[in-house]
Design a protein around this motif. Structure first.
Motif, PDB file in Angstrom:
ATOM      1  N   TRP A   1       2.330   9.026   5.276  1.00 13.90           N
ATOM      2  CA  TRP A   1       1.451   8.023   4.512  1.00 13.90           C
ATOM      3  C   TRP A   1       2.419   6.904   4.148  1.00 13.90           C
ATOM      4  O   TRP A   1       3.435   6.940   3.744  1.00 13.90           O
ATOM      5  N   ASP A   2       1.690   5.634   4.012  1.00 16.44           N
ATOM      6  CA  ASP A   2       2.248   4.609   3.355  1.00 16.44           C
ATOM      7  C   ASP A   2       2.252   4.936   1.708  1.00 16.44           C
ATOM      8  O   ASP A   2       3.401   4.498   1.227  1.00 16.44           O
ATOM      9  N   HIS A   3       1.305   4.993   1.139  1.00 15.52           N
ATOM     10  CA  HIS A   3       1.296   5.028  -0.306  1.00 15.52           C
ATOM     11  C   HIS A   3       0.375   6.291  -0.601  1.00 15.52           C
ATOM     12  O   HIS A   3      -0.570   6.871   0.081  1.00 15.52           O
ATOM     13  N   LEU A   4       0.924   6.969  -1.539  1.00 12.45           N
ATOM     14  CA  LEU A   4       0.285   8.259  -2.218  1.00 12.45           C
ATOM     15  C   LEU A   4       0.026   8.009  -3.877  1.00 12.45           C
ATOM     16  O   LEU A   4       1.219   7.739  -4.442  1.00 12.45           O
ATOM     17  N   LEU A   5      -1.204   7.781  -4.320  1.00  9.84           N
ATOM     18  CA  LEU A   5      -1.484   7.669  -5.677  1.00  9.84           C
ATOM     19  C   LEU A   5      -2.010   8.950  -6.387  1.00  9.84           C
ATOM     20  O   LEU A   5      -2.713   9.651  -6.036  1.00  9.84           O
ATOM     21  N   ILE A   6      -1.194   9.302  -7.282  1.00  4.98           N
ATOM     22  CA  ILE A   6      -1.507  10.841  -7.782  1.00  4.98           C
ATOM     23  C   ILE A   6      -1.736  10.712  -9.314  1.00  4.98           C
ATOM     24  O   ILE A   6      -1.589   9.712  -9.844  1.00  4.98           O
TER      25      ILE A   6
ATOM     26  N   ASP B   1      -9.385  -0.222   0.430  1.00  4.83           N
ATOM     27  CA  ASP B   1      -9.639  -1.367  -0.556  1.00  4.83           C
ATOM     28  C   ASP B   1      -9.879  -0.682  -1.766  1.00  4.83           C
ATOM     29  O   ASP B   1     -11.020  -0.242  -2.102  1.00  4.83           O
ATOM     30  N   LEU B   2      -8.900  -0.581  -2.655  1.00  2.84           N
ATOM     31  CA  LEU B   2      -8.873   0.090  -4.026  1.00  2.84           C
ATOM     32  C   LEU B   2      -8.747  -0.673  -5.166  1.00  2.84           C
ATOM     33  O   LEU B   2      -7.898  -1.785  -5.216  1.00  2.84           O
ATOM     34  N   ALA B   3      -9.290  -0.535  -6.247  1.00  9.14           N
ATOM     35  CA  ALA B   3      -9.052  -1.218  -7.679  1.00  9.14           C
ATOM     36  C   ALA B   3      -8.573  -0.026  -8.692  1.00  9.14           C
ATOM     37  O   ALA B   3      -9.117   0.939  -8.543  1.00  9.14           O
ATOM     38  N   VAL B   4      -7.392  -0.239  -9.480  1.00  9.60           N
ATOM     39  CA  VAL B   4      -6.692   0.578 -10.398  1.00  9.60           C
ATOM     40  C   VAL B   4      -7.169   0.168 -11.600  1.00  9.60           C
ATOM     41  O   VAL B   4      -6.523  -1.205 -11.925  1.00  9.60           O
ATOM     42  N   TRP B   5      -7.640   0.643 -12.638  1.00  7.29           N
ATOM     43  CA  TRP B   5      -8.301   0.245 -13.827  1.00  7.29           C
ATOM     44  C   TRP B   5      -7.442   0.810 -15.001  1.00  7.29           C
ATOM     45  O   TRP B   5      -7.224   2.039 -15.050  1.00  7.29           O
ATOM     46  N   ASN B   6      -7.242   0.178 -16.020  1.00  2.00           N
ATOM     47  CA  ASN B   6      -6.810   0.374 -17.239  1.00  2.00           C
ATOM     48  C   ASN B   6      -7.827   1.095 -18.184  1.00  2.00           C
ATOM     49  O   ASN B   6      -7.880   0.946 -19.351  1.00  2.00           O
ATOM     50  N   VAL B   7      -8.728   2.070 -17.566  1.00  2.00           N
ATOM     51  CA  VAL B   7      -9.471   2.503 -18.220  1.00  2.00           C
ATOM     52  C   VAL B   7      -9.540   4.252 -17.782  1.00  2.00           C
ATOM     53  O   VAL B   7      -8.987   4.351 -16.784  1.00  2.00           O
ATOM     54  N   ASN B   8     -10.381   5.119 -18.287  1.00  2.00           N
ATOM     55  CA  ASN B   8     -10.334   6.594 -18.053  1.00  2.00           C
ATOM     56  C   ASN B   8     -11.750   6.831 -17.404  1.00  2.00           C
ATOM     57  O   ASN B   8     -11.870   8.048 -16.524  1.00  2.00           O
TER      58      ASN B   8
ATOM     59  N   LYS C   1      -4.335  -3.159 -10.845  1.00  2.00           N
ATOM     60  CA  LYS C   1      -3.864  -3.632  -9.674  1.00  2.00           C
ATOM     61  C   LYS C   1      -4.964  -3.517  -8.405  1.00  2.00           C
ATOM     62  O   LYS C   1      -5.999  -2.623  -8.668  1.00  2.00           O
ATOM     63  N   LEU C   2      -4.700  -4.164  -7.575  1.00  2.00           N
ATOM     64  CA  LEU C   2      -5.442  -4.027  -6.142  1.00  2.00           C
ATOM     65  C   LEU C   2      -4.852  -3.490  -5.162  1.00  2.00           C
ATOM     66  O   LEU C   2      -3.746  -3.872  -4.821  1.00  2.00           O
ATOM     67  N   TYR C   3      -5.584  -3.018  -4.197  1.00  2.00           N
ATOM     68  CA  TYR C   3      -5.114  -2.623  -2.833  1.00  2.00           C
ATOM     69  C   TYR C   3      -6.111  -3.058  -1.992  1.00  2.00           C
ATOM     70  O   TYR C   3      -7.278  -2.898  -1.985  1.00  2.00           O
ATOM     71  N   VAL C   4      -5.548  -3.906  -0.920  1.00  2.00           N
ATOM     72  CA  VAL C   4      -6.516  -4.544   0.163  1.00  2.00           C
ATOM     73  C   VAL C   4      -6.043  -4.078   1.290  1.00  2.00           C
ATOM     74  O   VAL C   4      -4.802  -4.478   1.607  1.00  2.00           O
TER      75      VAL C   4
ATOM     76  N   GLU D   1      -2.422  -2.397   1.140  1.00  2.00           N
ATOM     77  CA  GLU D   1      -1.356  -3.079   0.441  1.00  2.00           C
ATOM     78  C   GLU D   1      -1.942  -3.978  -0.939  1.00  2.00           C
ATOM     79  O   GLU D   1      -2.799  -4.528  -0.816  1.00  2.00           O
ATOM     80  N   GLU D   2      -0.909  -4.148  -1.873  1.00  2.88           N
ATOM     81  CA  GLU D   2      -1.200  -5.109  -2.838  1.00  2.88           C
ATOM     82  C   GLU D   2      -1.134  -6.519  -2.003  1.00  2.88           C
ATOM     83  O   GLU D   2      -0.132  -6.847  -1.738  1.00  2.88           O
ATOM     84  N   PRO D   3      -2.176  -7.419  -2.359  1.00  4.04           N
ATOM     85  CA  PRO D   3      -2.104  -8.628  -1.977  1.00  4.04           C
ATOM     86  C   PRO D   3      -1.198  -9.581  -2.635  1.00  4.04           C
ATOM     87  O   PRO D   3      -1.041  -9.375  -3.827  1.00  4.04           O
ATOM     88  N   SER D   4      -0.649 -10.417  -1.926  1.00  2.41           N
ATOM     89  CA  SER D   4       0.231 -11.504  -2.615  1.00  2.41           C
ATOM     90  C   SER D   4      -0.233 -12.691  -2.529  1.00  2.41           C
ATOM     91  O   SER D   4      -0.129 -13.566  -1.469  1.00  2.41           O
ATOM     92  N   PRO D   5      -1.069 -13.325  -3.065  1.00  2.73           N
ATOM     93  CA  PRO D   5      -1.975 -14.452  -2.984  1.00  2.73           C
ATOM     94  C   PRO D   5      -0.909 -15.756  -2.888  1.00  2.73           C
ATOM     95  O   PRO D   5       0.087 -15.819  -3.645  1.00  2.73           O
ATOM     96  N   ALA D   6      -1.463 -16.517  -1.834  1.00  2.47           N
ATOM     97  CA  ALA D   6      -0.428 -17.724  -1.685  1.00  2.47           C
ATOM     98  C   ALA D   6      -0.662 -18.829  -3.009  1.00  2.47           C
ATOM     99  O   ALA D   6      -1.752 -18.628  -3.432  1.00  2.47           O
TER     100      ALA D   6
END
Length: 411
Positions: free
Chosen positions: A5-10, A375-382, A399-402, A405-410
């Motif tokens: 896997w590329d990323h694993l969020l636990i 496409d994921l949104a990680v929130w500072n809430v429970n 943070k976001l994953y699109v 990957e985390e986007p790097s806006p130009a």
């Protein structure tokens, strides 16, 4: 060993919105992403024993909430100028009609949009799109409709495509030629509708700038017959349709768009029982726009109970536009849908994820399931309800994953 896997969020709380269970919640869960897709999801104790070694990047989220990336399925994000001055005038007693006669209203936005270059429109629109993204949006719909001639509509749609590339998010475009009569066609409605159907739409579709076709079917907009003409042309071109319907009166627009198996009917304060039934039969999504309801100080509520009774999927969107909904937070729109329309937090959050994706014809996102776009949104809430509970603030999104990957806006 090559990572699987590329990323694993636990160690996260996962609101998957899959199935009918409350939020599709997985407590103390984990989610893996690979090549832009969700590769594994479930409780921590179901992870393979060697899971950490199978991922290139592992992050412990300490119980933070993960949802699908939010989907704003109805915006008019690209336009020239703004109408803050008219907001001031209205609150000092001027009527909408008086403002319009003085050259204000949508005519002023059309004038400003026509006068703006593509680069100028992009520079104005990009911060608005960035604000939505900073509040959790990973997929964004953008309509045309403030140009009302082929060159200006083309510029708007080109800007919409550029925004997606610049921010690294998905943008879907809707051609809204039947938004208003341009000044030069004020005495020639039929001529303008013919221009839209016979020239503007085919040309812009051929350039790959149109993902769907919209119209404003209303007493102050376009008739059922005029709307039917542009829907017939869209169908010939293989494009899905959607409709601004039943915002100010009941013209049976929702039933019309349902007959075309349309993606959505939007606004819907005056939606009838027969319109609800037609939408339910067609699978047409009801898009609720509490920002416009609020800004216009409306009092007639959309028929939420009827939509629930007939199982019509309800989406929620910002309707970001310069005249009636200058709203730049989809999370706030969800909270307003709870407070003003009495949606439950779960209904409102499904409305900005899975149901909003359906309103754009996208079946590959909106839920957290294996095989879906990552496409994921990680929130500072429970807990999910906090996303509707907090009114404003920039502390909520982590943070976001699109596409994994985390986007790097130009810049």
């Amino acid at each position: 060993m090559t990572p699987r896997w590329d990323h694993l969020l636990i160690n996260a709380t996962l609101a998957t919105f899959a199935g009918d269970a409350s939020y599709g919640l997985i407590e103390r869960g984990a989610i893996a992403m690979h090549e832009g897709r969700i590769a594994w999801i479930g409780p921590m104790d179901a992870l393979p024993g060697d899971a950490p070694s199978l991922a290139a990047h592992v992050e412990d989220l300490g119980g933070a909430l993960i949802t699908p990336g939010l989907v704003d399925c109805h915006t008019h994000l690209v336009f020239g100028g703004n109408r803050a001055h008219e907001f001031d005038l209205r609150l000092n007693g001027a009527t909408y009609e008086e403002i319009a006669r003085a050259g204000g209203g949508i005519v002023s936005t059309v004038k400003a949009t026509r006068e703006a270059s593509e680069d100028a429109l992009f520079a104005q629109a990009l911060p608005r799109a960035h604000a939505l993204m900073a509040d959790g949006v990973t997929t964004l719909e953008i309509k045309s409709g403030y140009g009302l001639d082929v060159d200006s509509e083309r510029r708007m749609l080109r800007v919409a495509r550029r925004i997606g590339k610049a921010l690294g998010i998905a943008v879907r475009t809707s051609f809204l030629g039947l938004h208003a009569l341009p000044p030069e066609y004020r005495e020639n409605r039929a001529g303008y509708v013919s221009l839209v159907c016979d020239d503007m739409l085919p040309a812009l579709a051929a350039e790959g700038l149109v993902d769907a076709v919209d119209a404003f079917c209303e007493n102050i907009g376009f008739t059922l017959e005029e709307t039917r003409r542009v829907f017939d042309r869209a169908t010939q071109l293989g494009l899905p349709v959607k409709l601004h319907a039943e915002q100010l009166s009941d013209l049976d627009g929702a039933a019309l768009v349902a007959r075309y198996r349309g993606l959505s009917a939007d606004h819907l304060e005056y939606l009838s029982e027969s319109g609800i039934r037609a939408m339910a039969d067609a699978g047409t999504v009801a898009v609720l726009l509490p920002g416009a309801f609020y800004a216009l100080r409306e009092t007639r509520l959309p028929p939420i109970a009827g939509l629930r009774e007939h199982g019509v999927a309800m989406a929620v969107a910002t309707d970001c536009n310069p005249g009636t909904s200058p709203l730049l937070s989809l999370r706030l729109a969800a909270g307003m849908a709870c407070t003003l329309f009495r949606l439950t937090p779960e209904e409102a959050l499904r409305g900005v994820t899975v149901h909003a994706a359906l309103a754009l014809g996208l079946s590959d996102r909106g839920t957290l399931e294996v095989g879906r776009r990552a496409d994921l949104a990680v929130w500072n809430v429970n807990q999910p309800a906090e996303l509707c509970y907090w009114i404003g603030g920039s502390h909520v999104l982590r943070k976001l994953y699109v596409g994994g990957e985390e986007p790097s806006p130009a810049s």
